[in-house]
Motif scaffolding. Sequence first.
Motif, mmCIF file in Angstrom:
data_model
loop_
_atom_site.group_PDB
_atom_site.id
_atom_site.type_symbol
_atom_site.label_atom_id
_atom_site.label_comp_id
_atom_site.label_asym_id
_atom_site.label_seq_id
_atom_site.Cartn_x
_atom_site.Cartn_y
_atom_site.Cartn_z
ATOM 1 N N UNK A 1 0.814 -1.214 0.000
ATOM 2 C CA UNK A 1 0.000 0.000 0.000
ATOM 3 C C UNK A 1 0.850 1.268 0.000
ATOM 4 N N UNK A 2 2.110 1.158 0.422
ATOM 5 C CA UNK A 2 2.970 2.341 0.477
ATOM 6 C C UNK A 2 4.002 2.368 -0.655
ATOM 7 N N UNK A 3 3.690 1.710 -1.762
ATOM 8 C CA UNK A 3 4.549 1.778 -2.950
ATOM 9 C C UNK A 3 3.970 2.811 -3.917
ATOM 10 N N UNK A 4 4.807 3.728 -4.355
ATOM 11 C CA UNK A 4 4.421 4.764 -5.311
ATOM 12 C C UNK A 4 5.097 4.461 -6.647
ATOM 13 N N UNK A 5 4.305 4.292 -7.673
ATOM 14 C CA UNK A 5 4.837 3.964 -8.999
ATOM 15 C C UNK A 5 5.319 5.248 -9.662
ATOM 16 N N UNK A 6 6.557 5.244 -10.137
ATOM 17 C CA UNK A 6 7.148 6.433 -10.747
ATOM 18 C C UNK A 6 7.421 6.281 -12.236
ATOM 19 N N UNK B 1 9.594 2.567 -9.008
ATOM 20 C CA UNK B 1 8.716 2.881 -7.903
ATOM 21 C C UNK B 1 9.499 3.200 -6.651
ATOM 22 N N UNK B 2 8.777 3.661 -5.638
ATOM 23 C CA UNK B 2 9.397 3.970 -4.352
ATOM 24 C C UNK B 2 8.572 3.353 -3.236
ATOM 25 N N UNK B 3 9.209 2.511 -2.462
ATOM 26 C CA UNK B 3 8.596 1.945 -1.262
ATOM 27 C C UNK B 3 8.814 2.940 -0.134
#
Length: 202
Positions: free
Chosen positions: A30-35, A150-152
């Motif tokens: 839930x806290x992964x942001x796809x870049x 992405x960024x965890x």
Amino acid sequence: MGKELKHFAHKSDVIRLEALLVSGGIYLDIDVFVTRPFEPLMYHPTTLGMEASPDSRRTELEPEGLCNGVIIAANGSEFLKRWRTTYETFDEGNWAGHSVVMPWQLARKYPSEVQVLSTRAFFWPLWSGNEIEKVHETDEYDFTASGQFGYHAWESLAMKYLSNLSPEKIRTVESSFNKMVRPYIGPNDDVIFRKWKGDKTD
């Protein structure tokens, strides 16, 4: 397999494997942001990214393991089948044994079954040292220039920053994290946010 899963995190570890084995697809914490779009990663039956060991940052190919916060897999993935079978030896006391360490052991044993991406693909900057502070308190790190997918966000450790965010802060406060998510702030998000916080004036 006779092993009780008591903690919700361990239950989630297994559920994501079960779901991907049936349907295939992309699992994200839930806290992964796809870049970046994941299309370049979709040609292999299973893809995972390294999670670097906090004491081996000088050597990118010395991971702590393969983090299951991002899993890209085809349905029926042979690698996921092997991974699921290892839960026969699950130990509740070994927190990341089957979610991080085990897939790395399997990847070295069955390298043709999994595409392994570097620590910079999804899980960088790391959670250790002052990396989280840098991401939220400075704008030194450029998620676009890094080329990562992405960024965890390491939610449990970064919550003091994440819980204080608002659309206005994301737009006006210069930090690496805010610059990354700023393009996704919509024109009505201030109103939505105030209503969510209990402001009934709008």
